[in-house]
Design a protein around this motif. Structure first.
Motif, PDB file in Angstrom:
ATOM      1  N   ASN A  89       0.798  -1.215   0.000  1.00 12.84           N
ATOM      2  CA  ASN A  89       0.000   0.000   0.000  1.00 12.84           C
ATOM      3  C   ASN A  89       0.834   1.269   0.000  1.00 12.84           C
ATOM      4  N   ARG A  90       2.054   1.232   0.457  1.00 19.53           N
ATOM      5  CA  ARG A  90       2.852   2.460   0.498  1.00 19.53           C
ATOM      6  C   ARG A  90       3.424   2.847  -0.872  1.00 19.53           C
ATOM      7  N   ASN A  94      -1.788   7.966  -1.746  1.00 13.58           N
ATOM      8  CA  ASN A  94      -2.865   7.929  -0.780  1.00 13.58           C
ATOM      9  C   ASN A  94      -4.089   8.630  -1.357  1.00 13.58           C
ATOM     10  N   ASP A  96      -6.960   9.443   0.391  1.00 15.02           N
ATOM     11  CA  ASP A  96      -7.848   9.977   1.424  1.00 15.02           C
ATOM     12  C   ASP A  96      -8.568  11.236   0.973  1.00 15.02           C
ATOM     13  N   TYR A 172      -7.329  -2.995  -0.937  1.00 15.72           N
ATOM     14  CA  TYR A 172      -6.587  -1.961  -0.220  1.00 15.72           C
ATOM     15  C   TYR A 172      -5.288  -1.582  -0.939  1.00 15.72           C
ATOM     16  N   PRO A 176      -5.614   2.823  -1.608  1.00 17.76           N
ATOM     17  CA  PRO A 176      -4.961   3.077  -0.316  1.00 17.76           C
ATOM     18  C   PRO A 176      -5.523   4.312   0.386  1.00 17.76           C
ATOM     19  N   VAL A 177      -6.212   4.075   1.478  1.00 18.89           N
ATOM     20  CA  VAL A 177      -6.715   5.165   2.305  1.00 18.89           C
ATOM     21  C   VAL A 177      -6.337   4.878   3.755  1.00 18.89           C
ATOM     22  N   ALA A 178      -6.030   5.925   4.484  1.00 16.51           N
ATOM     23  CA  ALA A 178      -5.639   5.776   5.887  1.00 16.51           C
ATOM     24  C   ALA A 178      -6.819   6.003   6.815  1.00 16.51           C
ATOM     25  N   TYR A 183      -6.132  12.053   8.271  1.00 13.69           N
ATOM     26  CA  TYR A 183      -6.161  13.256   7.443  1.00 13.69           C
ATOM     27  C   TYR A 183      -6.863  14.428   8.091  1.00 13.69           C
TER      28      TYR A 183
END
Length: 188
Positions: A89-90, A94, A96, A172, A176-178, A183
């Motif tokens: 995922n990194r 991102n 978000d 995921y 990719p969301v945190a 946020y």
């Protein structure tokens, strides 16, 4: 209650369903490693890990044929369940901000913030934290329950758990969301 761990069970030739899905996931993530090879910190190590997982899976299948009992079936399945991990995922941006904007458009606000304002109690946040922390132990407890009390469903239940996990993480990887806990503090 007698577990009869070493009682001979009806042998099945070949891989369990949970082992098949693990090998498919390993193949898909190996292909992803090859595509992201230059951007990864240790791609050779990750590919070697996947090769070792495949070799271990076939070795356990062979050992099960030598001693087909409940204990060896348990070892085969629990080892597959213990391999649940991800590391991709990194490498993707991102998203978000996209989901926060969509929530603003759909709900005219942020449901996560509304929830926090409606339930600002420590017991609520601790319950959510415990749920997140208890994710892996819960899978082990459910697996042990089926192993001890409903062995005939043990393999099927393990397949459902592991497959759900893999589907979630494949999604995921590409979405990719945190989440708002990361946020919202950043944007004030």
């Amino acid at each position: 209650m007698a577990l009869d761990l070493f009682k001979r069970v009806e042998t099945r030739k070949g891989l369990f369903a949970v082992e098949k899905i693990t090998l498919i996931y390993n193949l898909l993530t190996s292909i992803l490693i090859l595509f992201l090879f230059q951007r990864m910190d240790h791609p050779w190590h990750m590919l070697l890990d996947r090769a070792m997982i495949a070799a271990m899976t076939f070795l356990l299948m062979y050992l099960y044929r030598l001693a087909p009992c409940k204990f060896s079936a348990f070892v085969r399945i629990v080892i597959q369940m213990s391999l649940l991990s991800f590391e991709f995922n990194r490498f993707f941006p991102n998203l978000d901000h996209v989901f926060a904007t969509a929530e603003e458009f759909i709900f005219n606000g942020q449901p996560a913030i509304w929830f926090c304002h409606t339930f600002p109690y420590l017991i609520v946040s601790e319950a959510f934290n415990m749920g997140y922390f208890f994710y892996y132990p819960m899978m082990l407890i459910v697996a042990l329950f089926y192993f001890i009390y409903k062995f005939e469903w043990f393999e099927k239940m393990s397949f459902v758990l592991v497959t759900s996990f893999f589907i979630y993480y494949l999604i995921y990887i590409f979405v990719p969301v945190a989440g708002p806990q990361f946020y919202f503090p950043a944007i004030g």
